[in-house]
Every structure is written in C-alpha cells, then in structure tokens.
Enzyme design. Structure first.
Site, PDB file in Angstrom:
ATOM      1  CD  GLU A   1       9.792  -1.876   9.356  1.00 38.78           C
ATOM      2  OE1 GLU A   1      10.116  -2.929   9.942  1.00 38.78           O
ATOM      3  OE2 GLU A   1       8.648  -1.673   8.919  1.00 38.78           O
TER       4      GLU A   1
ATOM      5  CG  HIS B   1      23.897 -10.661  36.183  1.00 37.98           C
ATOM      6  ND1 HIS B   1      24.776 -10.627  37.242  1.00 37.98           N
ATOM      7  CD2 HIS B   1      22.750 -10.062  36.617  1.00 37.98           C
ATOM      8  CE1 HIS B   1      24.169 -10.075  38.280  1.00 37.98           C
ATOM      9  NE2 HIS B   1      22.951  -9.707  37.925  1.00 37.98           N
TER      10      HIS B   1
ATOM     11  CE  LYS C   1       6.360  -6.646   3.726  1.00 41.22           C
ATOM     12  NZ  LYS C   1       5.094  -5.983   4.019  1.00 41.22           N
TER      13      LYS C   1
HETATM   14  O1  PA5 Z   1       5.853  -1.300   9.645  1.00 42.37           O
HETATM   15  C1  PA5 Z   1       5.708  -1.893   8.588  1.00 42.37           C
HETATM   16  O2  PA5 Z   1       5.169  -1.377   7.601  1.00 42.37           O
HETATM   17  C2  PA5 Z   1       6.161  -3.337   8.410  1.00 42.37           C
HETATM   18  O3  PA5 Z   1       6.992  -3.784   9.413  1.00 42.37           O
HETATM   19  C3  PA5 Z   1       4.944  -4.247   8.341  1.00 42.37           C
HETATM   20  O4  PA5 Z   1       4.240  -4.187   9.542  1.00 42.37           O
HETATM   21  C4  PA5 Z   1       5.333  -5.691   8.031  1.00 42.37           C
HETATM   22  O5  PA5 Z   1       6.175  -5.758   6.930  1.00 42.37           O
HETATM   23  C5  PA5 Z   1       4.079  -6.527   7.754  1.00 42.37           C
HETATM   24  O6  PA5 Z   1       3.377  -5.958   6.700  1.00 42.37           O
HETATM   25  P1  PA5 Z   1       1.844  -6.228   6.449  1.00 42.37           P
HETATM   26  O7  PA5 Z   1       1.073  -5.811   7.664  1.00 42.37           O
HETATM   27  O8  PA5 Z   1       1.515  -5.438   5.249  1.00 42.37           O
HETATM   28  O9  PA5 Z   1       1.691  -7.704   6.213  1.00 42.37           O
END
Ligand code: PA5
Length: 471
Positions: free
Chosen positions: A302, A323, A438
């Site tokens: 990410e 394996h 989202k």
């Molecule tokens: O690293 C990030 O920003 C995302 O992976 C969030 O952790 C994830 O989308 C969840 O978002 P939030 O904590 O705002 O609910």
C-alpha cells in the site's frame, strides 16, 4: 552465502548477499554490487533527514517515527480495564487490524482463545475485519455480551466495512444489555477530529483513545491501535516501544550504506526491482511470524504501489512453503527478492524421540535431534538452494521473538518502506487506490454525495462483463 557479512547484533542481524572479490562467491548471480547501490546513498541520507525532521514538525504521515516516545499511560489504563473482560471483540480492517494479529501471533502462546482462563490470565480475542455475516454471527455466538468489550478502530472513522460490522455488534449489544450498559463495553480508537466515531464516542459517553492524525493506518501498530489489545492480553507495550526507540537510535547514528541496514535494504530493493525482480517474498520460519508477513505485505504494497511502480509483496512461511512454493522460487523466473527470517533456538524444543520399529530405522538420522535445529537447517537449506540458482536472498536473524525485538523489527521495516518510497519517488504515506475503492463502495451503497462514484463504478463493471460465459 549471504551469511558472510554477519556482524553481532543485540536486536537482530541482517545479512545481504553483496558481491565480493572472493572466488567462493562465484555463481551467486543474485548478489548485488556495491556500485549498484552506491548511487542511492545521497538520496537515502536526504530521505532519513526528511523523515526525522518532518516527524518532529508533525508532518502528515510521519508520526510513526515519534511513536516510540509517546506517553502511553492512557493506553495502559484502558488496557487494565479491558483485561478484566472475558472476551474482546475488535472491529477494524487493514491497518486497524493486521498489526494486532501480528503482535498477538508473535507474542502470545498458540491457540490463545482455546486456553483455559487460568492459563491465559487475560481475555479471549476476536477480530471482525471482513464484511462476512457468517463470521460476525460466529463471533456473536461465541461470546457473552455481558462479559465482552468491543474495541472499534478506524482512523478515518468512516470505513464502510468497519462501520457495518460495528453497527451489527452495537445493535445486538443494545438489545441484550440496553444502551447504557452497552456503552460501558465500548472503546473507540479514532482520529481526534475526522469521521463519525469521535462524535459517536462523545454522544454515548464511551471510552476512547486518540489515533494521532499524523500516523497513517498501516504505520499505526505502535500507537493505541496495536498497543491497546496487546497490553490487555499481557504483552508489554513499553518493551515494544523500547525496541522501536533503540532501533531509531541505532539507525540515526549509521550514516553510510555499509553500516545502515535500512538504507542498504531500501537501495537493494530498488536495485533488484529495476533488474526485473518485481516481487518481494517475506518468508519467516516460525509460525509465530506468519502474521508478520501479512502486516508487512500491507505496509509494502500500500505504501509503494503507486504511479505504475512498486514490487509485489508475497507472504510465505517456512518450512510449509518448502513443500509448496520452493520449486517455483528456485527454478522459476528470476523475478523475486527473498527475505528469510529465522530465530535462534527458543527455550521450547522437542528432542525427536527414538523408536524401535524396524520399518522406521531409515529415520534414525532424526532420532535425538532437536526440532528447532531441524527448522534452522531447513531455513539454511532454502537460502542455499536459492543462492545456488542465482536468486537474491536477505537473511534476517532474530535472537528471540520478544516484544523489544518485535518493536524494533516493526520500526525497521517502516523505515525501509518509507526510504524505498523516497527512492522510487512516490509518496509512501498516501493510498489513493484504497480511497478509490472506498469511494466506489460508498457510491454503490447510496452514501450522499457519492452518486458520481456509483455511476463510474457501474460503467466500469459493464465493461468488465462484455464477454460472459455461463456454464
Ligand atoms: O493504511 C491505511 O491507511 C489503510 O489500509 C487503512 O488502515 C484501512 O483502509 C482502514 O482505514 P480506517 O482505519 O480509516 O478505517
């Protein structure tokens, strides 16, 4: 073998397959040259400065650098309250869930929830992350509302999955206990200002903790997000932070590629990536670190998958994947950089028992040997097999999996990820692709002001199904 550049380390030791003018390294085409990484030294020096100076100015996304020194009294106080419950249900996803699973997997005994309370001396832990009615019903059926606390975590305070899951539990809880007693069992971790959860916590008067606004989701494990449940389950939050602080201090005093493993790993990752090794395989050899790879996969993927660049993180586990995947890893395309994590033999071991059946005498080479050493040799064999076919391998050795060292490892990979982002010239702290997903979901679910997103996603979905075949 990459083992050659080992040097003793109290936190962990990381070995890189750098080419040396030594005939014994011949054939190790996976080894990089110092001349490959040297051009990155200046950008890494500037990047490190940018991280530390930005963090002290409170720049967005950089707050994880200062987490090791934050006051965690409110977290520990809430954790003491939480630890009195029979069960904890945490509701959150991505960065609001994966770090918790990593900490618990590494530092709690296996089969935690199955242990009797006398052996756990802390609550059971359940996670509701995916939107799956079966899972949520399953959790609800396993808990007693009266004796359960609900920790809802969302940095943005609006993620549809988390909110939908929370609304399910909140509704059940109110029906079972009434609104007042329901609120007494909820703790919210969210941003100080944005989203619906902060005003919700104020409205119902439940407990809450602040997720600092300069800390992004996937960098938040050493904030209340990861520390609250860890601490409630008996994991030392101060030790996690101590390890992270020690790591930061060590890195800040190492200002060359030869001495700073975060710099070298960031540079090597880019060198291999640009040679076509566009996958990075994280392969610990302990079940306890299985979830570490998952946490790392989110952090790496990410943070770096942007503007058409970024290597794909792959989660593996030794010896199981010996394996399953090793054939591909050793003999398949040379498109991966490998990290093998192994630990020194822990206190717990099994001496493989002898037996007298004639049919099993072929196994006598195992009799009396330590199971830990078998696993250690498995890791070594994998690294050797990879090196033999010219695949680049990084070996990371932990003397022990304890909170201090895990805290250091977390902080280490956060630094490596951020620095790699700077070399690739991407912003490691945003996630436009995640936000896009989202927004489409909000549109499809009819959230006000997201109708254009609904239109766009519907058009794209039509294109996706231009050719349909039903069997
Ligand atoms: O690293 C990030 O920003 C995302 O992976 C969030 O952790 C994830 O989308 C969840 O978002 P939030 O904590 O705002 O609910």
């Amino acid at each position: 073998m990459p083992e050659k550049r080992n040097s003793a380390s109290d936190l962990f030791t990381i070995s890189f397959g750098m080419a040396v003018s030594d005939p014994s390294s011949a054939g190790m085409s996976g080894a990089a040259e110092w001349t490959d990484v040297a051009p990155f030294e200046e950008i890494l020096r500037a990047g490190s400065l940018r991280l530390s100076e930005g963090a002290s100015r409170g720049e967005e996304g950089l707050g994880w650098k200062t987490l090791p020194w934050k006051n965690i009294d409110p977290v520990e106080e809430t954790a003491r309250w939480l630890s009195e419950f029979g069960s904890i249900v945490q509701i959150g996803i991505g960065g609001s869930a994966l770090g918790n699973q990593m900490l618990h997997g590494a530092l709690l005994p296996p089969y935690w929830n199955e242990l009797p309370r006398s052996k756990r001396d802390a609550p059971r832990f359940f996670l509701s992350d995916n939107v799956d009615p079966r899972d949520n019903h399953g959790v609800w059926n396993l808990i007693e509302a009266e004796k359960t606390a609900f920790v809802v975590i969302s940095k943005s305070g609006s993620t549809a999955e988390t909110m939908a899951n929370f609304l399910f539990f909140w509704d059940r809880l109110k029906v079972e206990l009434g609104p007042k007693r329901a609120a007494e069992r909820v703790v919210v971790i969210t941003d100080e200002k944005q989203g619906a959860l902060r005003p919700f916590a104020e409205e119902i008067g439940c407990r809450s903790l602040v997720l600092p606004s300069d800390v992004g989701g996937r960098f938040s494990v050493l904030s209340p997000v990861g520390l609250l449940s860890a601490s409630a389950l008996g994991i030392s939050a101060p030790k996690l932070l101590q390890g992270a602080a020690e790591l930061e201090e060590k890195l800040s005093s190492r200002t060359t590629l030869q001495t700073n493993p975060a710099w070298l790993l960031a540079a090597l990752s880019v060198v291999h990536y640009r040679k076509g090794r566009n996958m990075t395989v994280m392969m610990p050899y302990e079940d306890a670190l299985d979830r570490f790879s998952e946490w790392y996969a989110q952090l790496w993927g990410e943070s770096l998958g942007k503007n058409g660049s970024g290597s794909t993180p792959v989660k593996a586990l030794g010896a199981i994947d010996q394996h399953s995947q090793i054939q591909l890893y050793t003999d398949g395309p040379d498109d991966k950089l490998f990290t093998v994590i192994s630990t020194s033999d822990g206190e717990e071991d099994i001496i493989i028992p002898e037996t007298e059946e004639k049919s099993l005498m072929g196994l006598s080479y195992l009799f009396g040997q330590s199971m830990n050493s078998l696993r250690r040799y498995e890791a070594l064999s994998t690294m050797a097999a990879l090196a033999k076919t010219g695949k680049p391998v990084i070996s990371l050795k932990l003397p022990e999996i304890d909170p201090r060292r895990l805290g250091a490892l977390i902080q280490f990979y956060e630094n490596v990820t951020a620095l790699t982002g700077y070399i690739l010239d991407v912003n490691p702290f945003d996630q436009p692709g995640v936000e896009q997903g989202k927004n489409y979901t909000y549109g499809l679910m009819g959230r006000p002001n997201y109708s254009s997103q609904a239109l766009e996603v519907t058009e794209l979905a039509e294109e996706l199904s231009l050719q349909q075949i039903t069997l």
